[in-house]
Design an enzyme around this catalytic site. Sequence first.
Site, short mmCIF file in Angstrom:
data_model
loop_
_atom_site.label_atom_id
_atom_site.label_comp_id
_atom_site.label_asym_id
_atom_site.label_seq_id
_atom_site.Cartn_x
_atom_site.Cartn_y
_atom_site.Cartn_z
CB THR A 209 9.04 9.19 0.54
OG1 THR A 209 8.23 9.25 -0.64
CG2 THR A 209 8.14 9.12 1.73
NE ARG A 237 2.40 8.20 -8.53
CZ ARG A 237 3.22 8.05 -7.50
NH1 ARG A 237 3.42 9.02 -6.65
NH2 ARG A 237 3.85 6.91 -7.32
N GLY A 239 0.47 8.54 -4.82
CA GLY A 239 1.28 7.36 -4.52
C GLY A 239 0.78 6.66 -3.27
CG ASP A 240 3.68 4.37 -1.23
OD1 ASP A 240 4.08 5.29 -1.98
OD2 ASP A 240 4.42 3.87 -0.37
CB THR A 260 10.59 5.42 1.00
OG1 THR A 260 11.17 6.07 -0.14
CG2 THR A 260 11.65 4.57 1.68
N GLY A 261 9.35 4.20 -1.83
CA GLY A 261 9.67 3.43 -3.02
C GLY A 261 8.65 3.68 -4.11
N GLY A 263 5.55 3.85 -5.54
CA GLY A 263 4.26 3.88 -4.84
C GLY A 263 3.21 2.94 -5.40
N1 ASP Z 1 6.47 6.25 -2.51
C1 ASP Z 1 6.56 7.56 -3.07
C2 ASP Z 1 5.52 7.69 -4.15
O1 ASP Z 1 5.34 6.77 -4.93
C3 ASP Z 1 7.89 7.86 -3.65
C4 ASP Z 1 9.06 7.39 -2.83
O2 ASP Z 1 8.92 6.97 -1.70
O3 ASP Z 1 10.19 7.42 -3.33
O4 ASP Z 1 4.90 8.71 -4.24
#
Ligand code: ASP
Length: 339
Positions: A209, A237, A239-240, A260-261, A263
Amino acid sequence: MNRNPWSQILLLLLLFPISLALNAQALSAPPAVSATSARWSLAIHGGAGTIPTNIPEAEKEQYLVSLRAALEAGKAILAGGGTSLDAVETVVRTLEDDPLFNACKGAVFTHDGTHELDAAIMDGRDLSCGSVAALTTVRNPISLARLVMEKSPHVFMVGTGAERFADEMRVPRVDPKYFDTPRRYEQWQAALKAETPEKAEQEKKDKDTVGAVALDVHGNLAAATSTGGMTNKRFGRLGDVPVIGAGTYANNRTCAISATGWGERFIRHTVAHDISALMEYKGMTLQQAADEVIHRKLEKGDGGVIGVGRDGSIALVFNSEGMYRGAADSSGRFEVAIW
Ligand code: ASP
């Protein structure tokens, strides 16, 4: 001139309560970031996850060059007295246009071989915010998110409705093929083929992200985040990232956060708002609050956050192997890193 001592005593008695009231007001006012202070801070990220430390030197350098360019773009705005909102939007647009990162050009593929883009922006002055999600043709979702915040009565717009709004706002749209890159195509193909328990693990890793958070010289905080989500994600879908309080949050009372991660886990833990709440209600520093949430509430490997506090402090916290990141401020700090 009136030299009567009694009238002078009377005058003092009259003025005393007024001066007491003024002092009390000064003591109870929250310590504000001075509007005249020239202090600014900026943090950026290009995603967190499993980043092998042995990637070729040239590839590593490419990432660092891109991060420096994005950091420079934001720094120029903040050092010139511009707003944190302009700085975070500009940084995120720069990273959205860069095929190295998973946002717009270079976005991951969904299970169906398409791209679905999410973004959010938030203004710490008044908690106004704008989110867009499941976009398939908008070239720079972060700018559409800003328009949702500033030019619509709404906070969150998704899919075809958001794209109709993009047309109304004359925001450029592109052929979805514009977002394709060979590397992300290979990751998608690998995820489709891997019908094993490791498949889920792999999907967690193929993501990333981009994001930015800033404090400007006017004392205002802002946060912006944009993503293609996770490789092989199923239809619809989210995400966060576009969920205010999970992947993106800004509040002048506390901090600005971009996450980031994985989600789903960041949504369950309302990560960005939780960090702000720990600062507001428990009096933690930005670093303490971010450490608490990333290292004690989330699980190892989930991801990380960047944050800027109302005092200009910067936190870059992750529990994954690495996080593409950068930080700059008015004291001369300017650095980028991966691990
Ligand atoms: N957080 C993002 C999501 O889940 C992906 C990411 O940050 O790597 O969409």
